[in-house]
Design a protein around this motif. Structure first.
Motif, short mmCIF file in Angstrom:
data_model
loop_
_atom_site.label_atom_id
_atom_site.label_comp_id
_atom_site.label_asym_id
_atom_site.label_seq_id
_atom_site.Cartn_x
_atom_site.Cartn_y
_atom_site.Cartn_z
N ASP A 13 0.83 -1.21 0.00
CA ASP A 13 0.00 0.00 0.00
C ASP A 13 0.87 1.26 0.00
OD1 ASP A 13 -2.46 -1.40 0.00
OD2 ASP A 13 -2.29 -1.72 2.16
N LEU A 14 1.96 1.24 0.75
CA LEU A 14 2.88 2.38 0.74
C LEU A 14 3.56 2.49 -0.63
CD1 LEU A 14 4.18 4.77 2.12
CD2 LEU A 14 5.79 3.18 3.22
N ASP A 15 3.96 1.37 -1.21
CA ASP A 15 4.55 1.39 -2.55
C ASP A 15 3.58 2.04 -3.54
OD1 ASP A 15 6.84 0.03 -1.68
OD2 ASP A 15 6.05 -1.93 -2.25
N PHE A 16 2.31 1.64 -3.49
CA PHE A 16 1.29 2.16 -4.39
C PHE A 16 1.13 3.67 -4.25
CE2 PHE A 16 -3.18 3.43 -4.92
CZ PHE A 16 -3.38 3.12 -6.25
N ALA A 21 2.16 9.39 -5.72
CA ALA A 21 2.78 10.69 -5.41
C ALA A 21 3.77 11.08 -6.50
CB ALA A 21 3.47 10.64 -4.05
N GLU A 22 4.36 10.10 -7.14
CA GLU A 22 5.31 10.34 -8.23
C GLU A 22 4.61 10.55 -9.57
OE1 GLU A 22 9.12 10.21 -8.18
OE2 GLU A 22 8.19 11.10 -6.41
N GLY A 23 3.28 10.45 -9.58
CA GLY A 23 2.54 10.63 -10.82
C GLY A 23 2.57 9.42 -11.74
N LEU A 24 2.89 8.25 -11.18
CA LEU A 24 2.98 7.03 -11.97
C LEU A 24 1.64 6.29 -11.98
CD1 LEU A 24 6.41 5.78 -10.59
CD2 LEU A 24 5.98 6.98 -12.75
N ASP A 25 1.34 5.62 -13.06
CA ASP A 25 0.15 4.77 -13.16
C ASP A 25 0.49 3.44 -12.49
OD1 ASP A 25 -2.32 3.68 -13.90
OD2 ASP A 25 -1.52 2.97 -15.82
N ALA A 26 -0.13 3.18 -11.35
CA ALA A 26 0.21 1.97 -10.59
C ALA A 26 -1.06 1.23 -10.19
CB ALA A 26 1.02 2.33 -9.35
N VAL A 27 -0.91 -0.07 -10.03
CA VAL A 27 -2.00 -0.92 -9.54
C VAL A 27 -1.42 -1.89 -8.51
CG1 VAL A 27 -3.36 -0.79 -11.67
CG2 VAL A 27 -1.69 -2.64 -11.37
N ARG A 28 -2.28 -2.37 -7.64
CA ARG A 28 -1.91 -3.44 -6.72
C ARG A 28 -2.47 -4.73 -7.28
NH1 ARG A 28 -3.76 0.32 -1.81
NH2 ARG A 28 -5.15 0.87 -3.49
N ASP A 29 -1.61 -5.73 -7.38
CA ASP A 29 -2.03 -7.00 -7.97
C ASP A 29 -1.24 -8.13 -7.32
OD1 ASP A 29 -3.22 -8.88 -9.68
OD2 ASP A 29 -1.71 -8.59 -11.24
N GLY A 30 -1.94 -9.05 -6.70
CA GLY A 30 -1.30 -10.22 -6.12
C GLY A 30 -0.28 -9.88 -5.04
N CYS A 33 2.87 -4.09 -6.02
CA CYS A 33 2.54 -2.86 -6.72
C CYS A 33 3.20 -2.94 -8.09
CB CYS A 33 3.06 -1.65 -5.94
SG CYS A 33 2.78 -0.08 -6.79
N LEU A 34 2.39 -2.74 -9.13
CA LEU A 34 2.88 -2.82 -10.49
C LEU A 34 2.67 -1.50 -11.20
CD1 LEU A 34 1.33 -6.27 -11.50
CD2 LEU A 34 3.63 -5.84 -10.61
N LEU A 35 3.60 -1.13 -12.06
CA LEU A 35 3.43 0.06 -12.88
C LEU A 35 2.57 -0.32 -14.08
CD1 LEU A 35 7.01 1.58 -12.76
CD2 LEU A 35 5.00 2.20 -11.41
N GLY A 36 1.40 0.30 -14.17
CA GLY A 36 0.45 -0.07 -15.22
C GLY A 36 -0.11 -1.45 -14.94
N ASP A 40 6.03 -3.60 -14.67
CA ASP A 40 7.12 -3.92 -13.75
C ASP A 40 6.72 -3.67 -12.31
OD1 ASP A 40 8.81 -4.58 -15.87
OD2 ASP A 40 9.55 -2.52 -16.06
N ALA A 41 7.32 -4.44 -11.42
CA ALA A 41 7.09 -4.24 -9.98
C ALA A 41 7.70 -2.91 -9.55
CB ALA A 41 7.71 -5.39 -9.19
N TYR A 42 7.00 -2.25 -8.64
CA TYR A 42 7.47 -0.97 -8.08
C TYR A 42 7.43 -1.13 -6.57
CZ TYR A 42 7.81 4.07 -7.29
OH TYR A 42 8.21 5.33 -6.90
N ALA A 43 8.59 -1.19 -5.94
CA ALA A 43 8.65 -1.51 -4.51
C ALA A 43 9.72 -0.68 -3.80
CB ALA A 43 8.90 -2.99 -4.31
N PRO A 44 9.53 0.63 -3.66
CA PRO A 44 10.53 1.42 -2.95
C PRO A 44 10.68 1.02 -1.48
CG PRO A 44 8.58 2.74 -3.41
CD PRO A 44 8.41 1.44 -4.14
N THR A 45 9.70 0.34 -0.92
CA THR A 45 9.84 -0.11 0.48
C THR A 45 10.89 -1.21 0.61
OG1 THR A 45 8.02 -1.69 0.22
CG2 THR A 45 7.47 0.48 1.13
N ARG A 46 11.18 -1.90 -0.51
CA ARG A 46 12.14 -3.01 -0.47
C ARG A 46 13.36 -2.78 -1.36
NH1 ARG A 46 7.19 -5.38 -1.25
NH2 ARG A 46 7.76 -6.01 -3.36
N ASP A 47 13.30 -1.79 -2.23
CA ASP A 47 14.38 -1.54 -3.18
C ASP A 47 15.19 -0.33 -2.69
OD1 ASP A 47 15.96 -0.60 -5.33
OD2 ASP A 47 14.51 -1.32 -6.81
#
Length: 194
Positions: A13-16, A21-30, A33-36, A40-47
């Motif tokens: 949820d924080l990743d999403f 906040a960055e203006g990216l198109d993101a969804v939560r799936d499985g 957090c995925l971009l579009g 691709d996975a988007y995970a600043p909490t772990r990256d």
């Protein structure tokens, strides 16, 4: 749609919300957090590389207070982020700077909070307490509704107090969602007189 406090967001949820906040198109799936859709996975909490770049771009300053972390955007009058880790606090500060202290999110169930209900005899000064109960509920209205559903409302007046999360962690589970004895209330720190 439920309201989630930014400083309660974590994991996917924080990743999403960082992506938003960055203006990216993101969804939560499985649980990710995925971009579009299907991206691709988007995970600043772990990256760590991604989170470091975000902190630098936003000018996030972090500080430790009593074993927890706080963060703010340098030179901006925006809400602080806080968290158990430096990265969590910093990412929350980025989200709070864009959206404020809370976000509306249909995918996040409302968190359960603890509420202390004090039943009071009507019209008396000083107040005469008739009993106490602690309920877990999403908000004060839901706590009162749970009490009434159990037939708890012995007085004409009801005082409701939100128990902070740290204190709530010290309330035994067996003392929740039912009336408390006077001894139990006193053991939890309730003082009925001066």
């Amino acid at each position: 749609m439920s309201v989630a406090y930014v400083n309660d967001l974590g994991g996917v949820d924080l990743d999403f919300w960082v992506a938003r906040a960055e203006g990216l198109d993101a969804v939560r799936d499985g649980g990710r957090c995925l971009l579009g859709h299907g991206g691709d996975a988007y995970a600043p909490t772990r990256d760590e590389t991604l989170s470091a770049a975000l902190l630098a771009r936003h000018g996030v300053e972090t500080f430790e207070i009593n074993g927890r972390w706080g963060a703010e955007l340098k030179g901006r009058d925006t809400p602080w982020g806080n968290g158990a880790t430096r990265i969590e606090a910093a990412l929350r500060a980025i989200v709070a700077a864009r959206f404020g202290d809370a976000v509306e999110d249909a995918e996040i169930p409302p968190p359960m909070r603890c509420f202390w209900l004090a039943f009071v005899a009507a019209g008396g000064e000083p107040a005469r307490y008739l009993g106490h109960a602690i309920f877990e509920a999403a908000d004060m209205d839901a706590a009162v509704a749970r009490a009434r559903a159990l037939g708890l409302h012995p007085g004409a007046d009801l005082r409701v107090y939100r128990v902070n999360d740290e204190d709530a962690g010290h309330i035994p589970a067996q003392w929740r969602n039912r009336p408390l004895s006077g001894e139990e209330a006193a053991a939890l720190g309730w003082q009925s007189g001066p």
